[in-house]
Design an enzyme around this catalytic site. Sequence first.
Site, PDB file in Angstrom:
ATOM      1  N   LYS A  35     -40.122 -65.599  -0.502  1.00 17.99           N
ATOM      2  CA  LYS A  35     -39.951 -64.074   0.342  1.00 17.99           C
ATOM      3  C   LYS A  35     -40.193 -63.185  -0.691  1.00 17.99           C
ATOM      4  CE  LYS A  35     -36.029 -61.333   2.495  1.00 17.99           C
ATOM      5  NZ  LYS A  35     -34.703 -61.233   2.444  1.00 17.99           N
ATOM      6  N   LYS A  57     -42.404 -64.380   4.333  1.00 15.22           N
ATOM      7  CA  LYS A  57     -42.038 -63.911   5.354  1.00 15.22           C
ATOM      8  C   LYS A  57     -42.695 -62.689   3.694  1.00 15.22           C
ATOM      9  CE  LYS A  57     -38.292 -60.759   5.755  1.00 15.22           C
ATOM     10  NZ  LYS A  57     -36.344 -61.443   5.355  1.00 15.22           N
TER      11      LYS A  57
HETATM   12  C1  PBG Z   1     -31.620 -60.591   3.958  1.00 10.48           C
HETATM   13  C2  PBG Z   1     -33.229 -60.281   5.179  1.00 10.48           C
HETATM   14  C3  PBG Z   1     -33.781 -58.835   4.948  1.00 10.48           C
HETATM   15  C4  PBG Z   1     -34.887 -59.736   5.752  1.00 10.48           C
HETATM   16  C5  PBG Z   1     -33.918 -60.200   6.728  1.00 10.48           C
HETATM   17  N1  PBG Z   1     -33.448 -61.191   5.884  1.00 10.48           N
HETATM   18  C6  PBG Z   1     -34.052 -57.792   4.624  1.00 10.48           C
HETATM   19  C7  PBG Z   1     -34.241 -57.883   3.153  1.00 10.48           C
HETATM   20  O1  PBG Z   1     -34.368 -58.529   2.224  1.00 10.48           O
HETATM   21  O2  PBG Z   1     -34.062 -56.594   2.503  1.00 10.48           O
HETATM   22  C8  PBG Z   1     -35.857 -58.759   6.494  1.00 10.48           C
HETATM   23  C9  PBG Z   1     -36.851 -59.109   7.761  1.00 10.48           C
HETATM   24  C10 PBG Z   1     -37.501 -58.149   7.929  1.00 10.48           C
HETATM   25  O3  PBG Z   1     -38.040 -56.736   7.597  1.00 10.48           O
HETATM   26  O4  PBG Z   1     -37.525 -57.672  10.116  1.00 10.48           O
HETATM   27  N2  PBG Z   1     -32.082 -60.840   3.036  1.00 10.48           N
END
Ligand code: PBG
Length: 324
Positions: free
Chosen positions: A195, A248
């Site tokens: 991520k 992601k």
């Molecule tokens: C929470 C989380 C996030 C997303 C999914 N889980 C945001 C972040 O890390 O700031 C992003 C999902 C999206 O942008 O559609 N940690």
Amino acid sequence: MAFPINRPRRLRRTETLRRMIRETRLAPDDLIQPFFVCPGRGVKRPINSMPGVAQMSVDQVVRAARETHSAGVPAVILFGIPQHKDPHGTQAWNDQGEVQRAIREIKEQVPGLAVITDVCLCEYTDHGHCGVVLSNDVDNDATLEPLSREALSHARAGADMVAPSDMMDGRVGAIRRTLDENGFIHLPIMAYSAKFASAFYGPFREAAESAPQFGDRRSYQMDPPNGDEAMREIALDLAEGADIVMVKPALPYLDLIYRAKHEFHVPLAAYNVSGEYSMLRAAGLNGWLDEERAVMEVLTSIKRAGADMILSYFATEVANRLRG
Ligand code: PBG
């Protein structure tokens, strides 16, 4: 053998021929629909930066879940927006919390739909970081216990799968141990393994009200230029017991989806994140591109790259279109 013996256009002449040689086919089964669950009843609060997406109270989420299910999409993933935020994110493991209630209601009313939960503290902490903050730093090890409690609370509410998205080191192992010790040995973990600290989460932070109040997430989410490190993160999560791993965002990281599929041969998810949704939606609403075709092309490319599952805000409407 080259031209004129070889003419690739021969197989492109009609839609029937194109159907016969099509290599990748997107299906409703490939998709996972995210929902944002907020307090209240009868609430459906549109998100400015994500036209067509809304925060919904439990009753509305159940309605939407029914539509997702009838479109043929096998699963939803839930994000919670709590009534109160505090420094420790304690509402994350409140058994009466929005997500926990939504799980119970969906499982009761739409039993055929799998319910995945996002496990993270950023929606629940007043500072908006994904973990416990100690002397201005997101403390890795102190965050493992609250995350495990959150995952267990989701499991007890009846979740079919938990998906930690916080990016703390060791959280998959910690959650696995907690689940196992409490009898949830069969509950799978979908790990947000690779991520990245991405600008494409912008609209999500409005949707989940989870923007960090100081600093950014770069000390725990990955640095976008790093591909080898992404493979290392995936290997670590698998070693800790992840059942499904994730890359992601999806579109700017198609190379890593491809690499991950070829290096690990495990179930692989990709998150077509909020910013990817918003840019297509915005261009579509402006008449700058044909949104339906663009969305199909993007989701198909994510599958072609190697994703077995695609989390997307377009999931339900695309599934409906696929079923004709
Ligand atoms: C929470 C989380 C996030 C997303 C999914 N889980 C945001 C972040 O890390 O700031 C992003 C999902 C999206 O942008 O559609 N940690």
